[in-house]
Design an enzyme around this catalytic site. Sequence first.
Site, short mmCIF file in Angstrom:
data_model
loop_
_atom_site.label_atom_id
_atom_site.label_comp_id
_atom_site.label_asym_id
_atom_site.label_seq_id
_atom_site.Cartn_x
_atom_site.Cartn_y
_atom_site.Cartn_z
N TYR A 214 -6.75 -16.63 11.76
CA TYR A 214 -7.70 -15.51 11.43
C TYR A 214 -7.83 -14.29 12.03
O TYR A 214 -8.70 -13.41 11.72
CB TYR A 214 -9.24 -16.24 11.15
CG TYR A 214 -9.63 -17.18 12.26
CD1 TYR A 214 -10.38 -16.54 13.26
CD2 TYR A 214 -9.38 -18.44 12.35
CE1 TYR A 214 -11.08 -17.14 14.22
CE2 TYR A 214 -10.02 -19.28 13.39
CZ TYR A 214 -10.97 -18.51 14.27
OH TYR A 214 -11.30 -19.24 15.33
N HIS B 45 -11.66 -31.05 7.24
CA HIS B 45 -12.79 -31.59 7.62
C HIS B 45 -13.37 -32.67 6.91
O HIS B 45 -13.25 -33.70 6.94
CB HIS B 45 -14.10 -30.81 8.37
CG HIS B 45 -13.71 -29.79 9.31
ND1 HIS B 45 -13.21 -30.51 10.59
CD2 HIS B 45 -13.38 -28.33 9.57
CE1 HIS B 45 -12.71 -29.43 11.39
NE2 HIS B 45 -12.93 -28.36 10.90
N ASP C 134 -6.78 -28.85 15.70
CA ASP C 134 -8.02 -27.84 15.37
C ASP C 134 -8.18 -27.12 16.68
O ASP C 134 -7.58 -25.96 17.03
CB ASP C 134 -9.11 -28.70 15.01
CG ASP C 134 -10.16 -27.88 14.37
OD1 ASP C 134 -10.12 -26.45 14.30
OD2 ASP C 134 -11.32 -28.11 14.03
N HIS D 150 -11.70 -24.62 5.33
CA HIS D 150 -12.71 -25.49 6.01
C HIS D 150 -13.67 -25.67 5.09
O HIS D 150 -14.34 -25.13 4.33
CB HIS D 150 -13.23 -24.78 7.23
CG HIS D 150 -12.43 -24.36 8.22
ND1 HIS D 150 -12.30 -23.09 8.64
CD2 HIS D 150 -11.84 -25.00 9.07
CE1 HIS D 150 -11.80 -23.03 9.88
NE2 HIS D 150 -11.28 -24.20 10.05
#
Length: 462
Positions: free
Chosen positions: A122, A273, A324, A236
Amino acid sequence: MQQAWLPDLIYVDGHFRSDVALVCDQTVLRLEPAGETRNPIVLKNRALLPGLVNAHSHAFQRVIRGRTEHRSPHSRDSFWTWREQMYAAANRLTPEEIYAASRMAFLEMALSGITAVGEFHYLHHAPDGAPYSDPNMLEREVIRAARDVGIRIALLRVAYARAGFEKESDPQQIRFIEASPDTYLKNLEQLLRAPELKDGAAWIGVAPHSVRAVPLDYLKTIIEFANTHRLVVHMHVAEQPAEIEACFKEYERSPLALLDTEGLLSARFTAVHGIYVTREEIRAVARRQANVCACPTTERNLGDGTIPVDAYLNAGVPVSLGTDSQIQIDLLEDARELEYHLRLNQNARNVLAPSDETEKNADESAVARRLFSCATTSGALSIGFDGGSLEPGAPADFFTVDLDDPSIAGASPENLLANVVFSLSRTAVRDVVVGGRRIVADGRHAQQEGIVTSFCQIQSRL
Ligand SMILES: [Zn+2]
């Protein structure tokens, strides 16, 4: 060039076989009897397994390891305070440092048997928020880092539009923001034409950051693009209770209910997640054939919560794994943690034992097999390639472990996988091969010293 690899044991179809060689070029060609194979590379005292697939990584976060394990006196630390510290590091890194930090994370992955990564990326702009002349400069630095280490990479290019529903913009996020879907797609299309994607070792996916960061219209536009161009979509979803509350405020639905009712879940979609979910939402994920990626070592570090992985697996949802935040890079630790969380929560053992307890499914490695497929085939499915097994035609991606390593010594072929999944020390990994090319030999990577040295220089500057 064809090459035969001859270890003591090879993991195929859920079992270890002896007296066979694996013959590969860039892909797996066949297994053949050891006695008939010509000029094999003999891997004495080693077992060979398909390469691990790390489906969710933020490589640059390797720089904050060890820097966030404390809190200010009289305050409560949480995911949200951790995020402030992570942003502070993200905003200081130059493109060259992002390359070097990523290369360090990918090196550590390679040394642990990971042969492919889904990199949820990102950081797009310069630290002052200005776009670089090449809007994908940082993406390409990260791809270059993976290629230089030698692992495959799915660069999951993140869309990030806002701080959150009814939230002021956050100056800490200026390196992430592409405010309109048009800008995002223009940059994505340019990245899809990058020359480094030509040989299949790197490819692109679409990654709307979260329901919080991407409004619904934007989300629909980019997922439609991904579906048209057959790109995987990672997002996410349901990591923190605050995210669920904000989503209810904005849409009167939870994030997964929103994705389901808007028709955005599909076999190409991975919810990363997926912790705060209802049974009904799990059924929706299963019905849409979507994937879930769990990141237990990060989730325990951030105090996120535990994933109801038994419910997902029993509903038939493929669950992959991710390192992660890179607090620890050891995908088998993530695999065992899936089962251990359930044991702690349910005061029971072997919760993930297959429900079909025929003789075939009740052997010593039955639970380990399920966990190992999370770390391999489900990961490959999630990031969009046909790896994770040693079937003929699969990429020749694998690793070996030393059968005399103290962490697994004495294992029998029947319980070796349970030893590997529940107890292997990362130091037992000896060879790592990607596309038929050995990138780690005898536990070392050829560029290891240089990669570590340049990473240490960044750490001392930070
Ligand atoms: Zn993440």
